[in-house]
Design an enzyme around this catalytic site. Structure first.
Site, short mmCIF file in Angstrom:
data_model
loop_
_atom_site.label_atom_id
_atom_site.label_comp_id
_atom_site.label_asym_id
_atom_site.label_seq_id
_atom_site.Cartn_x
_atom_site.Cartn_y
_atom_site.Cartn_z
N CYS A 6 0.81 -1.22 0.00
CA CYS A 6 0.00 0.00 0.00
C CYS A 6 0.84 1.27 0.00
O CYS A 6 0.32 2.36 -0.26
CB CYS A 6 -0.94 0.00 1.21
SG CYS A 6 -2.14 -1.35 1.20
N HIS A 33 -3.11 7.19 2.52
CA HIS A 33 -3.54 5.93 1.91
C HIS A 33 -4.95 5.62 2.39
O HIS A 33 -5.23 5.61 3.59
CB HIS A 33 -2.58 4.80 2.29
CG HIS A 33 -3.14 3.43 2.05
ND1 HIS A 33 -3.70 3.05 0.85
CD2 HIS A 33 -3.24 2.35 2.87
CE1 HIS A 33 -4.12 1.81 0.95
NE2 HIS A 33 -3.86 1.36 2.16
N ASN A 61 -10.37 0.16 -0.48
CA ASN A 61 -8.92 0.15 -0.33
C ASN A 61 -8.31 -0.41 -1.62
O ASN A 61 -8.38 -1.61 -1.88
CB ASN A 61 -8.54 -0.71 0.87
CG ASN A 61 -7.04 -0.74 1.12
OD1 ASN A 61 -6.24 -0.46 0.25
ND2 ASN A 61 -6.67 -1.09 2.35
#
Length: 310
Positions: free
Chosen positions: A111, A231, A261
């Site tokens: 990520c 993020h 996500n």
């Protein structure tokens, strides 16, 4: 002169997956929204090739570049590309219309990948090794998760985005902060049986702390970011980080509700959506912070000036 972001393009699927999809595994819309802040997400159809999606994100930037032949590097960032050899970067470069002389390679930092990709691309330019570079993130996280897993199936999503980096006299130098701790690899990992395992409580605590600490370090440099994009991992994590920016009066971007996500793609996707709605000015200083498996974390403070038609 120093490098910054001069263009941006996002590519998402038209296949929207609402929370009702997960009723079959015992998850309700109310529960998903409360725990993650997510109402819907997009998944790529199984037959879609990620190289094509990445090229779709890159091609408009190549077409709008003043001198496409000057794009000397393409960094393709992804967690979910399954084929390791050959890498997809060369295929993406060809399909996006880049010259065969381009330095093209794949990179995986989970990520945190977009932040790491920015550091690489910006550093190449500032070192005088190329005049401009593309950083493209492409993810199909829906293909990695166990879709029957109540903990992760509703969280992850698919998408792609690319940024064009160039040097400009008006841009102050970029600043980056990064770190990693391999001793924490068990917190988030792909399992041998398929799917992703998360230690939810520890990931939550560490993600909030790492991203907030990273943001604090970025804001200690002049010029400070004019906007912070974290993020897009989880709505509750984002709201914790927003507390920090609220004290500074700096806009904070939270677009997870309809994105989910998307791992490394989440920061540029959220930024593109925020710019597209006119919620942010087309010129400013981006603070991007991320936390991911590895354990990897980092942040970049970089100037941007995006064409209004992007």
């Amino acid at each position: 002169m120093s490098a910054g972001i001069v263009d941006l393009h996002a590519a998402k699927s038209d296949d929207v997956v609402e929370n009702a999809h997960f009723e079959s595994i015992g998850l309700t819309d109310e529960w998903i929204r409360r725990r993650s802040g997510i109402a819907s997400r997009t998944w790529f159809p199984d037959g879609v090739e990620l190289a094509d999606v990445a090229a779709e994100a890159c091609a408009p930037l190549v077409g709008r570049a003043a001198d496409p032949s000057a794009i000397g590097a393409l960094i393709v960032v992804s967690t979910s590309v399954r084929q390791r050899v050959p890498a997809i970067a060369q295929k993406v470069a060809e399909r996006a219309g880049l010259p065969s002389s381009v330095l093209a390679f794949d990179m995986n930092a989970a990520c945190c990948g977009f932040v790491y990709g920015l550091v690489n691309g910006l550093s190449l330019i500032d070192a005088g090794q190329t005049r401009s570079a593309l950083v493209c993130t492409v993810e199909a996280m829906s293909r990695m998760v166990d879709r029957s897993d109540r903990q992760t199936a509703c969280l992850f999503a698919d998408g792609a985005a690319a940024v064009l980096l160039e040097d400009r006299a008006r841009f102050p130098r970029f600043v980056h902060v990064a770190g990693g701790d391999g001793a924490q690899e068990q917190l988030m990992r792909e399992t041998g049986a398929g799917g992703i395992r998360l230690d939810g409580a520890q990931v939550y605590d560490r993600a909030v702390r790492r991203m907030t600490d990273t943001a604090r370090q970025l804001f200690a440099h002049d010029p400070a970011p004019s906007v912070l994009v974290g993020h897009q991992a989880n709505g509750r994590i984002l709201e914790q980080i927003r507390t920090f920016t609220s004290e500074l009066g700096v806009p904070f971007v939270n677009r997870i509700e309809h994105f989910g996500n998307t791992s490394s793609a989440s920061i540029p996707l959220a930024l593109a959506d925020e710019l597209g709605t006119g919620s942010l000015p087309a010129e400013g200083r981006l603070g991007a912070v991320a936390y991911g498996a590895g354990e990897a974390w980092g942040g970049v403070s970089v100037s941007y000036r995006i064409p209004t038609a992007a």
